[in-house]
Design an enzyme around this catalytic site. Structure first.
Site, short mmCIF file in Angstrom:
data_model
loop_
_atom_site.label_atom_id
_atom_site.label_comp_id
_atom_site.label_asym_id
_atom_site.label_seq_id
_atom_site.Cartn_x
_atom_site.Cartn_y
_atom_site.Cartn_z
N HIS A 18 8.09 -6.58 -3.11
CA HIS A 18 8.88 -5.37 -3.41
C HIS A 18 9.44 -4.71 -2.16
CE1 HIS A 18 7.79 -4.91 -7.77
NE2 HIS A 18 6.93 -5.83 -7.37
N ASP A 44 14.18 0.22 3.35
CA ASP A 44 13.59 0.34 2.01
C ASP A 44 13.86 -0.96 1.26
OD1 ASP A 44 12.52 1.40 -0.34
OD2 ASP A 44 13.54 3.32 -0.09
#
Ligand code: G6P
Length: 479
Positions: free
Chosen positions: A167, A381
């Site tokens: 992720h 991110d």
């Protein structure tokens, strides 16, 4: 997908955290609360539609819990001791891997005892996953906490099909190669049949690390693992599958009259400024909250904006508070907020509304509707699902998304105003541009953004990944 009577499942998700955390109040009463972060947001709807099991930690040390059902999902808790939480979760996962994989924004710490505990805990997750999987089951392992599980599980259960999804970013080799256990991690991951990443660049970084460290041949989307002894040659797929959100459910909430009324109330409570800006993040040094505050504070001190024109609402949900870097960050952010409010606030109006809480989804959607400008200024991110949530909520086709090019979402959300958050002048100019943007341009951009989050929602993400996972297994069985 189905389950058997002896507690085994055809479909098993394994992640560090369960979707709910155990919370014990001061009076000793125990409840469950939704866990923080994008992983849970994305996977919950996937699990709800599959009759599978979710293996993970309940968020507190030393809990002995039997498997249980929560809101239609079977949860299988994995016990972690206090010391394991310190060394495997706070230490190796969040003070070694997290900063290393996020461009060393904070210095990663390398401790051999942390690594040893990481190996031991990964073995425990692999054991639990093996024990709840039927013959031939599909097991989908999630995120950087569990990178050794694919190989461990394959060794114990060669019959199961194994997917892994990362992720967070996968760093360039020049950074990754710092890791003293870099080869073991690559070996661990290569136990999977399909390894998914957020961005194409992450998959490329991984494939390069494979070539450099284990010397296997790679293609644009995979790794060929040569035959050895009894073992046949096999191919591991490694490519990007950008994660998303349950788009329809955000839109459905945004259309509810009571949530729209709440959005109007929020604006009134803020003193009806011309522009409401919003930041929503876990309080993490990767999110660029300090850069955002700096740009906003400078715009006020330059006189380019005033608190009559614009207020900033910053939701910073508590995160990893026992890790020192996170404590220091909280102090730094709260000092900055206090300074800006002290300099520019008045009795009737604050420049920044800073909220150190998590909020239920209904309140988040009301905030998204209340915000003219959403500021996502992450320094690095994996994806950033908040950016997608904002877009999904704006069924009115209004609102401006300012998005860091260092967030995975920037690959898809090209119609946002893309920024380099390190460039404070650029960020300031982009905020002013967002404030002045004509309604027609706002609508054109928001429409294009909404098309993207409707096309690639979380159901699409998981079904694409799982389809390729079952195809990859079929082709290697035939191989
Ligand atoms: C990110 C990670 C997740 C993690 C979440 C919350 O989204 O990718 O794996 O669960 O942050 O962090 P926490 O440490 O509280 O689980």
């Amino acid at each position: 997908m189905s389950r058997t009577d002896n507690g085994q499942f055809d479909f098993v998700v394994v992640s560090n955290r369960l979707p709910v955390d155990r919370v014990v109040a001061d009076d000793g009463t125990e409840t469950w609360k939704t866990s923080p972060g994008g992983l849970v947001t994305a996977l919950e709807p996937v699990m709800r539609s599959a009759d599978g099991a979710w293996v993970g930690w309940a968020g507190k040390p030393d809990l002995d819990l039997e498997p249980f059902d929560n809101d239609g999902i079977t949860l299988v808790p994995v016990r972690l001791s206090e010391g394991e939480v310190e060394r495997y979760y706070e230490g190796f996962s969040n003070d070694t891997l997290w900063p290393l994989y996020h461009d060393v924004i904070a210095p990663p710490r390398y401790h051999r005892e942390w690594w040893e505990t990481y190996v031991r805990v990964n073995a425990r997750f692999a054991d639990v996953a093996a024990s709840v999987s039927t013959h031939g089951a599909t097991v989908w392992i999630q995120d950087y906490h569990l990178q050794l599980v694919p190989r461990m599980l394959r060794a114990a259960r060669p019959d199961v099909t194994i997917g892994f999804f990362n992720h967070i970013p996968f760093p360039p080799y020049g950074i990754y190669s710092q890791l003293p256990w870099r080869t073991q991690i690559i070996d661990g991951l290569l136990g999977a049949d399909v390894i998914g990443f957020q961005r194409a660049g992450d998959a490329r970084n991984f494939l390069r690390a494979v070539r450099r460290l284990v010397g296997y041949q790679t293609t644009a989307t995979g790794v060929r693992i040569p035959a050895e002894g009894e073992r046949r040659e096999r191919t591991v797929v490694a490519k990007a599958y950008p994660i998303s959100i349950d788009t329809a459910s955000f839109e459905e909430l945004a259309r509810r009259p009571e949530i729209q009324e709440r959005a109007r109330q929020i604006r009134r409570d803020l003193g009806d400024p011309r522009t409401v800006m919003l930041g929503v993040d876990r309080l993490d040094y990767t999110k660029g909250i300090g850069h955002r505050l700096k740009a906003f504070g400078e715009l006020l001190s330059d006189g380019a904006i005033s608190t009559e024109d614009a207020v900033l609402v910053q939701v910073a949900s508590p995160s990893r508070e026992r890790v020192e870097t996170y404590r220091a960050l909280r102090d730094e952010i709260e000092l900055t907020v206090g300074r800006i409010n002290g300099d520019f606030g008045s009795i009737s109006r604050q420049a920044i509304n800073y909220l150190h809480h998590g909020y239920p989804r209904e309140e988040m959607v009301a905030l998204y509707l209340a915000a003219d400008i959403m500021l996502v200024t992450a320094l690095r991110d994996g994806m950033n699902l908040v950016a997608k949530e904002y877009v999904a909520a704006r069924y009115d086709e209004d609102g401006v998304l300012v998005l860091s090019e260092f967030a995975g979402a920037a690959d898809e959300l090209r119609s946002a105003l893309l920024v380099n958050p390190h460039d404070i002048d650029g960020l300031k100019a982009t905020i002013l541009r967002a404030m002045a943007m004509p309604a027609a341009e706002r609508r054109r951009r928001m429409r294009a953004l909404r098309r993207r989050v409707r096309e690639n929602d979380v159901q699409q993400w998981s079904s694409t990944f799982l389809r390729e996972l079952s195809e990859s297994r079929r082709s290697s069985d035939q191989g």
